[in-house]
Design a protein around this motif. Structure first.
Motif, short mmCIF file in Angstrom:
data_model
loop_
_atom_site.label_atom_id
_atom_site.label_comp_id
_atom_site.label_asym_id
_atom_site.label_seq_id
_atom_site.Cartn_x
_atom_site.Cartn_y
_atom_site.Cartn_z
N SER A 118 0.60 -1.61 -0.07
CA SER A 118 0.19 -0.65 -0.50
C SER A 118 1.26 1.24 0.36
CB SER A 118 -0.62 -0.49 1.35
OG SER A 118 -0.80 -0.78 2.07
N GLY A 151 -11.30 1.32 9.31
CA GLY A 151 -11.22 2.81 8.45
C GLY A 151 -11.99 3.40 7.98
N ALA A 206 -11.17 7.40 8.23
CA ALA A 206 -11.39 8.45 7.30
C ALA A 206 -12.15 9.52 8.06
CB ALA A 206 -12.00 7.59 6.54
N VAL A 265 -0.01 14.87 3.27
CA VAL A 265 -1.15 13.37 2.98
C VAL A 265 -0.28 12.44 3.13
CG1 VAL A 265 -3.27 13.50 1.11
CG2 VAL A 265 -2.89 15.80 1.77
N ILE A 312 -1.59 9.46 5.23
CA ILE A 312 -2.47 7.86 4.47
C ILE A 312 -1.92 6.70 5.21
CG2 ILE A 312 -3.23 6.60 2.18
CD1 ILE A 312 -4.33 9.38 0.93
N SER A 368 -2.27 6.15 8.01
CA SER A 368 -3.33 4.74 8.44
C SER A 368 -3.47 3.78 7.70
CB SER A 368 -4.53 6.09 7.27
OG SER A 368 -4.98 7.00 8.08
N ALA A 369 -3.04 3.04 7.19
CA ALA A 369 -3.09 2.03 5.60
C ALA A 369 -2.33 1.07 6.94
CB ALA A 369 -2.12 2.10 5.03
N TYR A 390 -4.40 0.30 9.86
CA TYR A 390 -5.58 -0.75 9.15
C TYR A 390 -5.54 -2.03 9.04
CZ TYR A 390 -9.34 -1.77 5.78
OH TYR A 390 -10.27 -2.98 5.63
N VAL A 391 -4.10 -2.01 8.24
CA VAL A 391 -3.83 -3.71 8.53
C VAL A 391 -3.38 -4.34 9.49
CG1 VAL A 391 -1.74 -5.04 7.61
CG2 VAL A 391 -2.47 -3.29 6.30
#
Lengths: 308, 298
Positions: free
Chosen positions: A19, A241, A245, A275, A279, A282-283, A286-287
């Motif tokens: 990602s 997620g 967001a 940015v 991201i 966050s990925a 999330y993972v």
């Protein structure tokens, strides 16, 4: 068991790498020059633009930029802000606890409210509580958070004065944002768990339990619910997620600190490295959460344990 | 004779106690009422988008200097804003861009995602493996964040919002379409078609594709709602186009500064978004229940 977990962890690591790569490639491919946000291209001389591009390193070939990007990521360097050259990661780490608190409170609220409503709704099928649950489910997925947040703000802060309208210190500032974000989560969970309850109820083992003469309460709460919750656990992973967001909008509406706010501000300033950094961060979160969900699966559902 | 009369009375009493919720037949009417309401809302908003001048009492750019920030009244049902513009007329005219973003993102995202998914599922092998790894990876990036980054990098414009929202939806469509294509591809009638010598592409076009489309259709309908939400969210965050006639998200974000003095400026555009998305979602649920035989009962 340990081997299965290690395997999952390794593949999660690969996904994170993937990602980060994708985010980089997407940002690289998109039209728009990072230099544009720093100087006005119409007034700058071509030499100035070229020297700035050189300073930022965007004049190098893609593979060099990519190697540089990954090399730095591995050392925990998420790049620097275009505006003030501040490194991105320390800023994210500093503001992440506020977002985490928001996400955790919202997730807790959505799971408790969502599961409770869904179960009541499935047990008392077609009664008023079922209608309420279905309306909550529909509203939850239909209301824009920036609107429901503003409405809550208007009612509970402006008119009633019960809760603060902005800020991010203390639990009182957390109530309205978490309620706003929790409502969407609850909406998703009500719909999901209600459907899976209704599906489970038709399965053979439930018919068997009923024919054995088990009380309806026992059938529903001890057996149907436990089976219906398995897909809901996956939802919790996905919900993270949504919460991350959603924080972008919520933290703007309620003027809270957090990584969502960092993104919202960076976007308006066209500060793309920031940015991009958020991201990627966050990925990773999330993972990680989904890895935990996967592992907890094998404890909840014996069928998964055997397969692993 | 007497017994049946009592029974009738009991039945009638029961019906009266829990109107519209007692029997499955009655419940169906309740859902039908919901669907009818949803269709009416969508039709009205569509009419607003097509011919706003028929519905809006004022021009959206007309500034009434003598009525700045007036609360809702008979003359201005949604009040007026800080320029003296009629909020109801602004909402009516703003429907066009909001609806456009919702529909176009779904069309673009559904077409691209559906094509990727169908090809991936039908061709299979390494092609499928590579595509699905990319899709899985994309799914780890929260959709809105991806859309935000894309919109931020490309700059504010209606097309860019559509592209941003559409690309964040592509992975979902691709996954659903792939699963469906693979499941259809394993059915006996596909084997039968193959055994009588129908070409690979012929099977795909005539049998696999038409039979795989319905879940994508349901997902697309429900996707219109989330696209409208995502699109208006992007405009709310300031990525919308600053135009004379703002879309609902931009309108709401402009009204935010006047929240304490003029609640109506942000309340009504938000209500419009909610009603539209709610209507689309009700329609999507209904379509899903109709098309999925497994859920017909539920």
């Amino acid at each position: 068991m340990v081997r299965a977990i290690l395997g999952r962890a390794l593949s999660s690591l690969l996904v994170v790498a993937g990602s980060s790569l994708l985010v980089f490639v997407i940002m690289y491919l998109l039209p728009g020059d990072p230099v544009d946000s720093l100087i006005d291209p119409s007034s700058a001389t071509p030499e100035q633009i070229a020297s700035l591009r050189h300073q930022l390193g965007v004049d190098r070939p893609l593979y060099v930029q990519l190697a540089d990007y990954f090399g730095k990521l591995l050392q925990g360097d998420f790049g620097k802000s275009l505006l003030n050259s501040e490194p991105v990661l320390p800023k994210i780490v500093e503001h992440f606890p506020a977002t985490l608190a928001l996400a955790a409170a919202s997730a807790l609220l959505s799971v408790v409210a969502g599961v409770l409503l869904a179960v009541l709704s499935a047990v008392h099928r077609n009664r008023w509580i079922d209608v309420v649950a279905r309306i909550v489910g529909l509203l939850g997925i239909s209301m824009p958070t920036f609107w429901s947040g503003i409405l809550l703000l208007l009612i509970f802060s402006v008119h009633l004065g019960w809760l603060p309208a902005m800020g991010s210190d203390g639990w009182r500032t957390l109530v309205l944002p978490a309620a706003t974000l929790g409502l969407i989560g609850a909406g998703f969970i009500v719909r999901m768990v209600r459907n899976s309850m209704l599906e489970v109820v038709n399965e053979h083992f439930i018919v068997t339990l009923r024919s054995k003469g088990l009380s309806e309460r026992s059938v529903m709460y001890r057996h149907a619910l436990r089976n219906a919750l398995i897909p809901a656990v996956t939802m919790i992973g996905m919900l993270v997620g949504e919460m991350l967001a959603g924080a972008v909008v919520i933290e703007t509406v309620f003027s809270r600190q957090g990584i969502g706010r960092i993104v919202a501000d960076a976007i308006l300033a066209k500060d793309l490295p920031v940015v991009q950094g958020v991201i990627v961060f966050s990925a990773i979160v999330y993972v990680l959460v989904n890895l935990l969900v996967d592992i907890s699966y094998s404890y909840i559902d014996p069928r998964v344990r055997r397969a692993a | 004779m007497r017994e049946s009369a009592t029974a009738k009375a009991v039945l009638q009493k029961r019906k009266w106690e829990l109107p519209a919720l007692r029997s499955s037949g009655r419940r169906f009417e309740l859902s039908r009422l919901f669907v009818a309401g949803a269709v009416a809302v969508i039709a009205f908003i569509a009419l607003c988008a097509i011919a706003p001048q028929w519905i809006a009492p004022y021009s959206p750019t007309e500034m009434l200097a003598d009525s700045l920030m007036q609360a809702p009244s008979a003359a201005h049902p949604f009040g007026t804003d800080y320029f003296g513009r009629d909020v109801f007329s602004l909402v009516v005219y703003g429907s066009r861009d909001s609806l456009f973003i919702g529909l176009m993102s779904v069309v673009v995202g559904g077409l691209v995602g559906g094509t990727i998914g169908a090809l991936s599922g039908y061709i299979g092998g390494w092609f499928d493996t590579i595509l699905m790894r990319i899709i899985d990876t994309l799914m780890t990036i929260p959709g809105i964040l991806l859309a935000l980054a894309i919109a931020a990098a490309m700059g504010p414009s209606l097309t860019n919002i559509v592209l941003a929202v559409a690309s964040s939806a592509i992975p979902g469509y691709a996954r659903v379409m792939r699963g469906q294509t693979m499941s259809i591809n394993g059915r006996p009638y596909i084997t039968a078609a193959r055994s009588i010598g129908v070409s690979r592409f012929g099977i795909f076009r005539r049998h696999v594709l038409p039979n795989s489309l319905s879940p994508l259709l349901v997902m697309a309908t429900l996707g219109i709602g989330s696209s409208i939400l995502a699109g208006s969210g992007l405009s709310f965050l300031g990525l919308g186009l600053l135009k004379e006639i703002p879309d609902w998200g931009t309108l709401l974000s402009q009204g935010r500064g006047y929240l304490t003095v003029a609640w109506w400026i942000c309340t009504f555009p938000g209500l419009a978004i909610t009603l539209l998305v709610l209507a689309v979602n009700i329609l999507g649920d209904w379509l899903r229940d109709r098309l999925d035989p497994k859920r017909k009962e539920a």
